[in-house]
Design an enzyme around this catalytic site. Structure first.
Site, mmCIF file in Angstrom:
data_model
loop_
_atom_site.group_PDB
_atom_site.id
_atom_site.type_symbol
_atom_site.label_atom_id
_atom_site.label_comp_id
_atom_site.label_asym_id
_atom_site.label_seq_id
_atom_site.Cartn_x
_atom_site.Cartn_y
_atom_site.Cartn_z
ATOM 1 N N SER A 1 -19.255 26.228 7.102
ATOM 2 C CA SER A 1 -18.538 27.652 7.451
ATOM 3 C C SER A 1 -17.481 27.303 8.356
ATOM 4 C CB SER A 1 -19.731 28.473 7.987
ATOM 5 O OG SER A 1 -18.729 29.687 8.369
ATOM 6 N N TYR B 1 -25.672 30.187 14.781
ATOM 7 C CA TYR B 1 -25.620 30.035 13.264
ATOM 8 C C TYR B 1 -24.744 28.824 13.012
ATOM 9 C CZ TYR B 1 -23.795 30.641 8.542
ATOM 10 O OH TYR B 1 -22.793 30.635 7.551
ATOM 11 N N LYS C 1 -24.707 25.005 11.455
ATOM 12 C CA LYS C 1 -23.946 24.451 10.280
ATOM 13 C C LYS C 1 -23.083 23.046 10.764
ATOM 14 C CE LYS C 1 -24.663 27.311 7.165
ATOM 15 N NZ LYS C 1 -25.484 27.030 5.705
HETATM 16 P P1 NAD Z 1 -27.371 34.400 0.626
HETATM 17 O O1 NAD Z 1 -28.247 34.598 1.722
HETATM 18 O O2 NAD Z 1 -26.875 35.071 -0.334
HETATM 19 O O3 NAD Z 1 -27.766 33.085 -0.078
HETATM 20 C C1 NAD Z 1 -28.555 32.278 0.614
HETATM 21 C C2 NAD Z 1 -29.712 31.967 -0.370
HETATM 22 O O4 NAD Z 1 -30.659 30.811 0.276
HETATM 23 C C3 NAD Z 1 -30.746 33.070 -0.444
HETATM 24 O O5 NAD Z 1 -31.125 33.339 -1.819
HETATM 25 C C4 NAD Z 1 -31.999 32.842 0.388
HETATM 26 O O6 NAD Z 1 -33.143 33.569 -0.120
HETATM 27 C C5 NAD Z 1 -32.262 31.242 0.177
HETATM 28 N N1 NAD Z 1 -32.771 30.738 1.201
HETATM 29 C C6 NAD Z 1 -32.647 30.988 2.527
HETATM 30 N N2 NAD Z 1 -33.408 30.173 3.171
HETATM 31 C C7 NAD Z 1 -34.077 29.497 2.497
HETATM 32 C C8 NAD Z 1 -35.264 28.550 2.632
HETATM 33 N N3 NAD Z 1 -35.624 28.015 3.666
HETATM 34 N N4 NAD Z 1 -35.770 27.885 1.291
HETATM 35 C C9 NAD Z 1 -35.296 28.338 0.115
HETATM 36 N N5 NAD Z 1 -34.276 29.060 0.027
HETATM 37 C C10 NAD Z 1 -33.691 29.692 1.024
HETATM 38 O O7 NAD Z 1 -26.015 33.832 1.379
HETATM 39 P P2 NAD Z 1 -24.498 33.199 0.719
HETATM 40 O O8 NAD Z 1 -23.631 34.230 1.065
HETATM 41 O O9 NAD Z 1 -24.768 33.083 -0.608
HETATM 42 O O10 NAD Z 1 -24.405 31.978 1.489
HETATM 43 C C11 NAD Z 1 -24.761 30.473 1.152
HETATM 44 C C12 NAD Z 1 -24.465 29.593 1.923
HETATM 45 O O11 NAD Z 1 -23.090 29.736 2.387
HETATM 46 C C13 NAD Z 1 -25.398 29.853 3.304
HETATM 47 O O12 NAD Z 1 -25.746 28.517 3.829
HETATM 48 C C14 NAD Z 1 -24.593 30.644 4.092
HETATM 49 O O13 NAD Z 1 -24.943 30.148 5.577
HETATM 50 C C15 NAD Z 1 -23.122 29.754 3.867
HETATM 51 N N6 NAD Z 1 -22.011 30.328 4.317
HETATM 52 C C16 NAD Z 1 -21.796 31.793 3.891
HETATM 53 C C17 NAD Z 1 -20.663 32.514 4.111
HETATM 54 C C18 NAD Z 1 -20.673 34.114 3.561
HETATM 55 O O14 NAD Z 1 -19.745 34.737 4.166
HETATM 56 N N7 NAD Z 1 -21.125 34.518 2.616
HETATM 57 C C19 NAD Z 1 -19.579 31.800 4.765
HETATM 58 C C20 NAD Z 1 -19.764 30.665 5.247
HETATM 59 C C21 NAD Z 1 -21.037 30.193 4.869
#
Ligand code: NAD
Ligand code: UDP
Length: 351
Positions: free
Chosen positions: A137, A161, A165
């Site tokens: 991120s 958080y 990362k």
């Molecule tokens: P999201 O919450 O929609 O998806 C994350 C998924 O991981 C969910 O389906 C959740 O149920 C699953 N999950 C969480 N912990 C788990 C575990 N221990 N075991 C199995 N499943 C687990 O989030 P997203 O927006 O799709 O983000 C995906 C990734 O990208 C994340 O790691 C997030 O930190 C990173 N990210 C997101 C953004 C954003 O703005 N959306 C920005 C930068 C980074």
């Protein structure tokens, strides 16, 4: 047909990436605990497949499970080997992502994000799988002075958080070095993914009141909430509101496919890549574009700055464009149009 393991594949970015990979003919094993998502997303992915005359049912194996459980991960790798469809690579989305929650409950974040990742990397190492794309991120950069953040911009996370990362990136670097540089690793540092698939069948599904700007705007426009509170009108930016680099989630999904292709075709390496558009948009510009494109009112008022906010976060994305031979194709209007279509077609998310 290549088999990939997708952790967190039911989530917002994961589901769109799964769809892009399925279209390319890959087999996917998805592991998701559904702590922040719904398994119903799979039915929607199949539905999009049917509309496009594809049958993705045969290409997906879903395992409801937590990556903190090493035994489940181990079984996934072993089963894939027994079926003679060994896992060629992993995209690691699974993680918790709410900044404020991470400040209130840091142990939850360290355990879920870092311990979960260590389990995954251990299982990969045990079963000779050494290709990984990791969801990092832009939040790891903190608040640097530069207008455009480059990959070598100082890393200085401002909350637990962000630290999880950064730590996972560091663990991957240590694995790369200790493996005699045999691993192929891409840390994709996402900027602000928004929008939804153009079908309106999959999209972002915050289970609680959204913290992020775009889903909040959608819900204000849908009249779930009275108005948007814009956090700060006195920032040192051209209109006094904060600037971010918003990227269409389908463009982000395609960046993952490009990253996997790159890793498979090239020598072992570890890459850090900014995945953004390189275009900054202020909160006011976002509200105005959303209203104009969707011909809908978004009432707002100004409120105090949100604690921990940063005035401007925009990617220098040159390295990603050059390395991956990928570029974001969808502009802000498309992000607003597709995100709104998802909202009006699914006011209750996947229920
Ligand atoms: P999201 O919450 O929609 O998806 C994350 C998924 O991981 C969910 O389906 C959740 O149920 C699953 N999950 C969480 N912990 C788990 C575990 N221990 N075991 C199995 N499943 C687990 O989030 P997203 O927006 O799709 O983000 C995906 C990734 O990208 C994340 O790691 C997030 O930190 C990173 N990210 C997101 C953004 C954003 O703005 N959306 C920005 C930068 C980074
Ligand atoms: N924002 C806002 N009102 C909201 C949510 C967000 O004014 O209800 C602002 C926030 O202060 C930030 C920008 O919108 O400047 C983007 O916020 P978001 O949480 O979506 O992304 P992040 O700050 O994590 O990059």
């Amino acid at each position: 047909m290549t088999t990939y393991l997708i952790t967190g594949g039911c989530g917002f970015i994961g589901s769109h990436t799964c769809l892009s990979l399925l279209k390319r003919g890959h087999n996917l094993i998805i592991i998701d605990s559904n702590i922040n998502s719904s398994q119903n997303v799979l039915g929607r992915i199949y539905k999009i497949g049917h509309i496009e005359n594809n049958h993705y049912e045969n290409q997906i194996t879903f395992i409801k499970g937590d990556i903190k459980n090493y035994e489940i991960l181990k079984k996934i790798f072993i089963d894939a080997i027994h079926k003679k469809k060994p896992i060629s690579g992993v995209i690691h989305f699974a993680g918790l992502k709410a900044v404020e929650e991470s400040v209130k409950n840091p142990l939850l974040y360290w355990e879920n994000n870092v311990f979960g990742s260590i389990n995954l990397f251990k299982a990969m190492k045990s079963y000779d799988c050494n290709i990984i794309v990791f969801s990092s991120s832009a939040t790891i950069y903190g608040n640097p002075k530069e207008k455009f953040f480059r990959e070598d911009t100082t890393i200085q996370p401002m909350n637990p958080y962000g630290y999880t990362k950064f730590t996972i990136e560091k663990i991957l670097k240590d694995i790369y070095i200790s493996s005699n540089k045999e691993w192929k690793i891409a840390n994709l540092r996402y900027f602000n993914p928004i929008g939804a698939h153009e079908s309106g069948l999959i999209g972002e599904n915050p289970l609680n009141i959204p913290n992020n700007l775009f889903p909040y705007i959608c819900r204000v426009a849908y009249k779930n909430y009275k108005e948007l509170k814009i956090f700060g009108s006195d920032w040192n930016t051209y209109d006094g509101t904060c600037i971010r680099d918003y990227i269409h989630v389908v463009d982000l999904a395609e960046a993952h496919c490009a990253a996997l292709d790159y890793l498979i075709e090239n020598k072992p390496t570890i890459l850090n890549l900014n995945i953004g558009t390189g275009i900054g948009t202020s909160v006011l510009e976002m509200v105005n574009t959303f209203s104009k494109v969707n011909k809908i009112d978004v009432p707002y008022s100004f409120a105090n700055r949100r604690s921990g906010d940063v005035p401007s976060i925009v990617a220098d994305n040159k390295l990603a464009l050059k390395t991956l031979n990928w570029f974001p194709k969808r502009d802000l209007s498309e992000m607003c149009k597709d995100g709104w279509k998802w909202q009006i077609n699914n006011p209750n998310g996947y229920n």
